[in-house]
Design a protein around this motif. Structure first.
Motif, PDB file in Angstrom:
ATOM      1  N   PHE A 184      40.345  34.097  49.037  1.00 41.24           N
ATOM      2  CA  PHE A 184      40.761  34.676  49.769  1.00 41.24           C
ATOM      3  C   PHE A 184      40.346  36.194  50.027  1.00 41.24           C
ATOM      4  O   PHE A 184      39.857  36.738  50.823  1.00 41.24           O
ATOM      5  N   ALA A 185      40.265  36.697  48.656  1.00 45.58           N
ATOM      6  CA  ALA A 185      40.120  38.189  48.449  1.00 45.58           C
ATOM      7  C   ALA A 185      38.559  38.309  48.781  1.00 45.58           C
ATOM      8  O   ALA A 185      38.250  39.145  49.230  1.00 45.58           O
ATOM      9  N   ARG A 203      38.066  37.994  52.588  1.00 44.50           N
ATOM     10  CA  ARG A 203      38.233  39.291  53.180  1.00 44.50           C
ATOM     11  C   ARG A 203      37.428  40.418  53.022  1.00 44.50           C
ATOM     12  O   ARG A 203      37.105  41.075  54.025  1.00 44.50           O
ATOM     13  N   LEU A 217      34.183  39.757  54.940  1.00 47.80           N
ATOM     14  CA  LEU A 217      34.579  39.907  56.482  1.00 47.80           C
ATOM     15  C   LEU A 217      34.825  41.513  56.886  1.00 47.80           C
ATOM     16  O   LEU A 217      34.189  41.929  57.823  1.00 47.80           O
ATOM     17  N   LEU A 218      35.485  42.303  56.022  1.00 47.73           N
ATOM     18  CA  LEU A 218      35.503  43.639  56.121  1.00 47.73           C
ATOM     19  C   LEU A 218      34.411  44.341  55.802  1.00 47.73           C
ATOM     20  O   LEU A 218      33.930  45.339  56.781  1.00 47.73           O
ATOM     21  N   GLU A 254      39.527  48.217  50.054  1.00 47.72           N
ATOM     22  CA  GLU A 254      38.234  47.249  49.425  1.00 47.72           C
ATOM     23  C   GLU A 254      37.452  47.718  48.652  1.00 47.72           C
ATOM     24  O   GLU A 254      36.841  46.820  47.778  1.00 47.72           O
TER      25      GLU A 254
END
Length: 186
Positions: free
Chosen positions: A61-62, A65, A68-69, A179
């Protein structure tokens, strides 16, 4: 002649031992201990597998994410730095007119004042004249280019599009910085 069948009775026999033999009990206890040890080892292995699966899901998930970011960050930066300021500049006057019309509809006293930056004075006056609104437009050099005080008899409203854009930029930078920190330091 009838002959009765006679069977030996084993009830209440004092010589009969109702307990299993010592060898049987020793074997049973050793087998039970071995089965318990195997069961504990299997449970421990299953727990470790489950924990690793949860860690893998969280890590995935990390990673997703961050990807995506990372992919959206340039787009969002251009939207916030180029597109939103242009939209703000183009829609600032109409937003003030709409706010005044909504406020005037709710307020019975029709006297209204709008304090705007000197660069916006002429365009706001033209928009108010086009809407046939009797509004006093006052230049206020202390305001930013896309901010305004709208004053009615009973209410005031402060619009600050420049501050809104700054807050959006700060939020985007905060997400990007967090991030980057996660990617560098895990």
């Amino acid at each position: 002649m009838v002959q009765l069948l006679s069977l030996e009775s084993f009830e209440d026999c004092p010589t009969r031992n109702n307990r299993p033999s010592a060898d049987y009990e020793t074997g049973y206890e050793e087998g039970f201990a071995a089965a318990t040890a195997i069961s504990k080892a299997d449970t421990k292995a299953l727990e470790q597998t489950l924990v690793q699966a949860i860690v893998d899901i969280d890590f995935s998930f990390a990673e997703a994410r961050a990807e995506l970011l990372g992919a959206l960050s340039p787009l969002l930066t251009k939207v916030v730095n180029r597109l939103l300021p242009e939209i703000t500049a183009a829609s600032f006057g109409p937003v003030i007119v709409e706010t005044l019309l909504n406020a005037a509809a709710a307020d019975t006293d029709k006297s209204a004042q709008v304090h705007v930056h000197p660069s916006q004075h002429e365009s706001i006056e033209k928009l108010m004249a086009a809407e046939k609104q009797n509004v006093v437009v006052i230049e206020d050099p202390n305001l930013t280019e896309h901010s305004a005080w709208i004053g009615l008899a009973q209410d005031e409203t402060f619009l600050d599009a420049d501050n809104l854009l700054a807050e959006i930029r700060a939020a985007l930078n905060a997400v990007s910085l967090s991030e980057n920190r996660v990617q560098k330091h895990g």
